[in-house]
Design a protein around this motif. Sequence first.
Motif, PDB file in Angstrom:
ATOM      1  N   PHE A 190      46.540  34.100  -6.298  1.00 15.76           N
ATOM      2  CA  PHE A 190      47.484  32.968  -6.300  1.00 15.76           C
ATOM      3  C   PHE A 190      48.916  33.446  -6.524  1.00 15.76           C
ATOM      4  O   PHE A 190      49.141  34.429  -7.227  1.00 15.76           O
ATOM      5  CB  PHE A 190      47.160  32.004  -7.443  1.00 15.76           C
ATOM      6  CG  PHE A 190      45.870  31.277  -7.271  1.00 15.76           C
ATOM      7  CD1 PHE A 190      45.818  30.119  -6.516  1.00 15.76           C
ATOM      8  CD2 PHE A 190      44.703  31.752  -7.845  1.00 15.76           C
ATOM      9  CE1 PHE A 190      44.621  29.440  -6.354  1.00 15.76           C
ATOM     10  CE2 PHE A 190      43.511  31.087  -7.684  1.00 15.76           C
ATOM     11  CZ  PHE A 190      43.468  29.923  -6.933  1.00 15.76           C
ATOM     12  N   ARG A 248      51.188  27.083 -13.196  1.00 11.37           N
ATOM     13  CA  ARG A 248      51.012  26.439 -11.881  1.00 11.37           C
ATOM     14  C   ARG A 248      50.522  27.505 -10.901  1.00 11.37           C
ATOM     15  O   ARG A 248      51.225  28.482 -10.639  1.00 11.37           O
ATOM     16  CB  ARG A 248      52.314  25.815 -11.401  1.00 11.37           C
ATOM     17  CG  ARG A 248      52.133  25.072 -10.089  1.00 11.37           C
ATOM     18  CD  ARG A 248      53.409  24.434  -9.594  1.00 11.37           C
ATOM     19  NE  ARG A 248      53.771  23.269 -10.378  1.00 11.37           N
ATOM     20  CZ  ARG A 248      55.016  22.872 -10.556  1.00 11.37           C
ATOM     21  NH1 ARG A 248      56.018  23.556 -10.049  1.00 11.37           N
ATOM     22  NH2 ARG A 248      55.281  21.803 -11.273  1.00 11.37           N
ATOM     23  N   ARG A 280      49.470  28.530  -7.194  1.00 12.22           N
ATOM     24  CA  ARG A 280      49.798  28.064  -5.836  1.00 12.22           C
ATOM     25  C   ARG A 280      49.062  28.880  -4.781  1.00 12.22           C
ATOM     26  O   ARG A 280      48.932  30.090  -4.915  1.00 12.22           O
ATOM     27  CB  ARG A 280      51.286  28.262  -5.567  1.00 12.22           C
ATOM     28  CG  ARG A 280      52.225  27.446  -6.397  1.00 12.22           C
ATOM     29  CD  ARG A 280      53.604  27.992  -6.109  1.00 12.22           C
ATOM     30  NE  ARG A 280      54.662  27.126  -6.533  1.00 12.22           N
ATOM     31  CZ  ARG A 280      55.790  26.959  -5.841  1.00 12.22           C
ATOM     32  NH1 ARG A 280      55.980  27.594  -4.707  1.00 12.22           N
ATOM     33  NH2 ARG A 280      56.726  26.175  -6.288  1.00 12.22           N
ATOM     34  N   ARG A 281      48.662  28.184  -3.742  1.00  9.08           N
ATOM     35  CA  ARG A 281      48.141  28.870  -2.556  1.00  9.08           C
ATOM     36  C   ARG A 281      48.627  28.085  -1.359  1.00  9.08           C
ATOM     37  O   ARG A 281      48.202  26.952  -1.148  1.00  9.08           O
ATOM     38  CB  ARG A 281      46.625  28.941  -2.619  1.00  9.08           C
ATOM     39  CG  ARG A 281      46.027  29.809  -1.535  1.00  9.08           C
ATOM     40  CD  ARG A 281      44.555  30.038  -1.744  1.00  9.08           C
ATOM     41  NE  ARG A 281      44.277  31.044  -2.754  1.00  9.08           N
ATOM     42  CZ  ARG A 281      43.116  31.145  -3.405  1.00  9.08           C
ATOM     43  NH1 ARG A 281      42.155  30.284  -3.178  1.00  9.08           N
ATOM     44  NH2 ARG A 281      42.919  32.096  -4.291  1.00  9.08           N
ATOM     45  N   LYS A 302      49.352  24.252  -1.443  1.00  4.39           N
ATOM     46  CA  LYS A 302      48.563  23.627  -2.502  1.00  4.39           C
ATOM     47  C   LYS A 302      48.957  24.199  -3.857  1.00  4.39           C
ATOM     48  O   LYS A 302      49.288  25.382  -3.962  1.00  4.39           O
ATOM     49  CB  LYS A 302      47.080  23.870  -2.264  1.00  4.39           C
ATOM     50  CG  LYS A 302      46.481  23.083  -1.131  1.00  4.39           C
ATOM     51  CD  LYS A 302      44.999  23.356  -1.102  1.00  4.39           C
ATOM     52  CE  LYS A 302      44.292  22.516  -0.057  1.00  4.39           C
ATOM     53  NZ  LYS A 302      42.850  22.762  -0.108  1.00  4.39           N
ATOM     54  N   ALA A 303      48.882  23.365  -4.876  1.00  2.58           N
ATOM     55  CA  ALA A 303      49.181  23.847  -6.220  1.00  2.58           C
ATOM     56  C   ALA A 303      48.385  23.051  -7.237  1.00  2.58           C
ATOM     57  O   ALA A 303      48.142  21.855  -7.059  1.00  2.58           O
ATOM     58  CB  ALA A 303      50.670  23.703  -6.514  1.00  2.58           C
ATOM     59  N   VAL A 304      47.978  23.712  -8.314  1.00  2.99           N
ATOM     60  CA  VAL A 304      47.355  23.017  -9.450  1.00  2.99           C
ATOM     61  C   VAL A 304      47.944  23.604 -10.728  1.00  2.99           C
ATOM     62  O   VAL A 304      48.493  24.706 -10.719  1.00  2.99           O
ATOM     63  CB  VAL A 304      45.816  23.203  -9.481  1.00  2.99           C
ATOM     64  CG1 VAL A 304      45.175  22.607  -8.262  1.00  2.99           C
ATOM     65  CG2 VAL A 304      45.448  24.668  -9.623  1.00  2.99           C
ATOM     66  N   LYS A 315      40.924  27.492 -10.062  1.00  2.00           N
ATOM     67  CA  LYS A 315      40.384  27.866  -8.738  1.00  2.00           C
ATOM     68  C   LYS A 315      39.520  26.743  -8.172  1.00  2.00           C
ATOM     69  O   LYS A 315      39.560  26.428  -6.991  1.00  2.00           O
ATOM     70  CB  LYS A 315      39.535  29.132  -8.867  1.00  2.00           C
ATOM     71  CG  LYS A 315      40.332  30.408  -8.715  1.00  2.00           C
ATOM     72  CD  LYS A 315      39.471  31.614  -8.910  1.00  2.00           C
ATOM     73  CE  LYS A 315      38.835  32.087  -7.609  1.00  2.00           C
ATOM     74  NZ  LYS A 315      38.181  33.393  -7.791  1.00  2.00           N
ATOM     75  N   ILE A 334      41.817  23.775  -7.135  1.00  2.00           N
ATOM     76  CA  ILE A 334      42.639  23.930  -5.923  1.00  2.00           C
ATOM     77  C   ILE A 334      41.801  23.754  -4.655  1.00  2.00           C
ATOM     78  O   ILE A 334      42.324  23.355  -3.608  1.00  2.00           O
ATOM     79  CB  ILE A 334      43.401  25.275  -5.926  1.00  2.00           C
ATOM     80  CG1 ILE A 334      44.706  25.121  -5.139  1.00  2.00           C
ATOM     81  CG2 ILE A 334      42.559  26.419  -5.353  1.00  2.00           C
ATOM     82  CD1 ILE A 334      45.763  26.109  -5.484  1.00  2.00           C
ATOM     83  N   ALA A 339      42.203  20.252  -3.880  1.00  2.00           N
ATOM     84  CA  ALA A 339      43.559  19.675  -3.944  1.00  2.00           C
ATOM     85  C   ALA A 339      44.123  19.427  -2.553  1.00  2.00           C
ATOM     86  O   ALA A 339      43.789  20.132  -1.602  1.00  2.00           O
ATOM     87  CB  ALA A 339      44.474  20.617  -4.712  1.00  2.00           C
TER      88      ALA A 339
END
Lengths: 464, 513
Positions: free
Chosen positions: A24, A59, A61-62, A65-67, A85, A88, A91
């Motif tokens: 990420f 946070r 991110r990929r 997308k983010a969580v 993981k 996301i 998400a």
Amino acid sequence: MLLGREYVREFLLRAVKLAKHHGFDAEATYFGEQVSAMRSARRGVHQTPIGREGELVLRMRRGKKAVEVVVSSPAEIGTMVRLGKELIASAKPNPVLYPLVRQPKTLPEETLGLQVVPKQFWDDLSIKRRAFQAINKAADATPGWYGAGYFLCVANETGVANSAGLIRYFTTYYSVFIVVATGGKRKRTMTAYADEYARLPQEINFRGVVEQAFARARLTDELPLVDPLHGRTRVRMDVILSPNFVADWLKAEAMTFSGYRIHTGQSYVSSRVQGKSRIAGRNITLRDDWLNPLCLKLPFDLDGRNRQKVMLVDLGIYAGCTYGGMSAKMAGSKSTGHSGGELDRDLPDSLVLEGQDNSSEDLVRSCVRPTLVLMWSHYNADMYEKEGMWTATGHHGVFLAKGGKLVAVCPPTRIRLRTLDALRRVQKMSASKPIYDVECYPLSPPDSAVVPWMKIRGVEFINL
Amino acid sequence: MGEKVEAQYALRYAQSLGASYTDLRVVRRCAVRHELICGFPNPTAARTAGLGIRVLVNGAWGFTSLMLDGAPGPARLRELVKECVELAEVSARCRQSRTKLAPLRGFVPGLVDCRTRATTPYHSLSLKSRAQVLADWDHALSGKMICARELYLETEEREDYLAQLYNGEFREIYQNRAGCEIFLSTTAVGYGEVQTRSRMLAGIVGYPFPLTEEVTAIGRQLRREAVALLRAPECKEEQCDVVLAADMLSLQIHESVHGMKADRAGQLNYEATFMGGDVISDPRFLSDDGSFLFANKCVTLLADATRPGGYGTFSYDDDGSPASCFPLLAQGEFKNFHHSRETAGELFKATGDHMLLTSPAIGCARASDHSRMPLVRMTNTVLVPGQATFGQLISGIDRGLFIATPYAWSMFPDRRGFIFGCEIGRLIRKGKLAGLVRNPAYRGETVPFWRSISAVGCETEFHNQPDCGKGLPAQRIGTGHLTPPVLAEGVQVFSRRRFRNPSRQKGDKKPCC
């Protein structure tokens, strides 16, 4: 004690590294606080708590997308990254994610020395003891009155790091002392108020605050009691507002200058941002300026961007608003370094209203016709955001000024004003003074307002 | 849910330093939250833990806390206890008398484990399903003229551990709860207006959580109402009969009941530097026999910490007192303040009333989290339902207003009066609901308002308030309200937007701009 620069940096980097290890991009923010208070009432001190809180928000991110995962302990990061993981995977994309912020060339927190809390800040207990003993002594010397005090010392630390190589840290700290005297010679119980705000507890003249509160208490006994609303449901009068009253009001209205709220049409300046719209009198210049010497020093936001000075109202004309990374992307604008971590938390938090050269006594001396002087705002509320309809009750000392002096004391009185209108009717101001957060909810980010005593013409007061 | 803290060691150490009472709390939280702001997602998972220690030394409190990074070792615990004792010793020098605590009801040393495995229906939804239902709800809130939507679904589990040393004997209490919050809000803009409609559906195990499809239907209804309000007429200023919806009444109850906490009573006035005292001390409302008729006889209000589903539900409070149910108002007459052991003991000192020491109202000491001292907080407040259906409540009203959902509110010092702004209003004409009105608000004096309630409905709803604020430094805590709608007569209603341009007064200069 706070965790300190090295510990926080290590905590942040560990979180970012672990997220990166799992593939990420990552941003981590840490916010920690120590709140140390002493509070008294009729029977003396009843609370002396030290509250310690801290939270790391990672946070992950990929792509789009983010969580976020939140932990209080480094030991939990691994578990939470694994949960991240899972999160996301389900998400939805977030199109307002901004590119990760890179380490800026200049770090004001280093050049301005904002990475430590001075040693003397922690040495507050003996000062508090003497302050509360001074309250008891003053109450003993003022028959019919007793004193209640609140001495608050708050220190915060904020750190951010991300997988683009950003790593930053700063601290801030402040102290507040409030005294309320309660009692009086009348059937109706009266109250009188005084406060002082400073960075270090040693800078607070606690004897001065106690003396001022009890001097106002004695004045309350001496002056006649007049109800300005007697027999009427509403009355329009001039008003003098104390700095903490003005701060409560303007901080509540600060959301007006949130880029998110303006962009979504919720703010009352939404329809006034094009061209040069007048939203206040010529004597009103309001900006968000963390570099003001009286403001708490907040060098960067939770995205890690340097915080900019933003002119909000320039000589009465709407001049700008504040953005965080997400709200800027949503509005197609540039961030001003005011991210509070979420899309809708892009509020100004270092409000500075330029004052004038008057003292508060000058403002009273200028009162020819009846004017109410409100010391402290009780329970304020924004009743209609689109027009800034704001209400609160003047409490802990409402005085009536006339002919250049205070002539009566009044019961608590409710004020109702429309911000756009009231800011056009400001007649006089004192020099500005700093006001810091007194309530201090757990993990609430620091903010400050530097505002003056303010005299406003023709404001509405209503029953209850 | 984490490592065990050597509580007994810490408490015995505090005792050796002179503490006459001491307790230690550990609060652990896990939460998963899916949030959408204007359609932009922000899923969050959190796991936090912290510890707080409280000691009573020389009749004064000391309290300190820390975030937990694993279980603290003996050296760290000793350090914390010493800090706490030092705070108490300094406090004691600023007190004129020693704090008296009421006896701890039903204390039995040993272990009390009240934990359950029960969770809410939303806990069992997979992460993928949660994201999907949130997207469905967001879709229901979206539409033409809608400028902003904010919604979230959060499930939380919290475990509280309390260890106490009471008269030299050690007790540990474990309790937990699983809760869920669903919040929907949609804002419409147009015709020079902004109108928001929102709904909070929150509770713990036992709360009647709606199905996901029911929430979608609520979302659609909110969107329709927000848009319709844009063109609805402004609420007129008048005095009329008002039917308050259960969500609006829950706020009315909440704000009035704030003044029924013993720490705000005149003899203690712990909130003197902030929110002020209580309306119960107002001599204007005392009758000849010393009783206080707070409300009309149809109003009976209970404080009930045992009611399933409420945010004010627990097995033991943070003093270790067992949860109880007691009347605040019985047929309108004021009966009890909410108490902690401290306020009952201190008020006993001030009044000499021995009944206070064994009052069932003791059991309301709660702290929002590990870093704050327990304060007297309301639990669940239950308005005992009456006989009238909603139709019967409005049937006798010729000209009135039905209002719902709090928008903004402001109380008068000592809770003597209030102004409440509401999201939506509906006219009542000749006993029937008529058109919408926008920006309704109402105001009044607390006691006369409660005395003006002439009928209580029979259909109750649970409204939990997740973030009730109190204290300095401030704390946010959940409270519950189980309420039916009510009919109040002769209420002053007005538009919260209303503002009369000030007429020029004699001697006024031209405005400075």
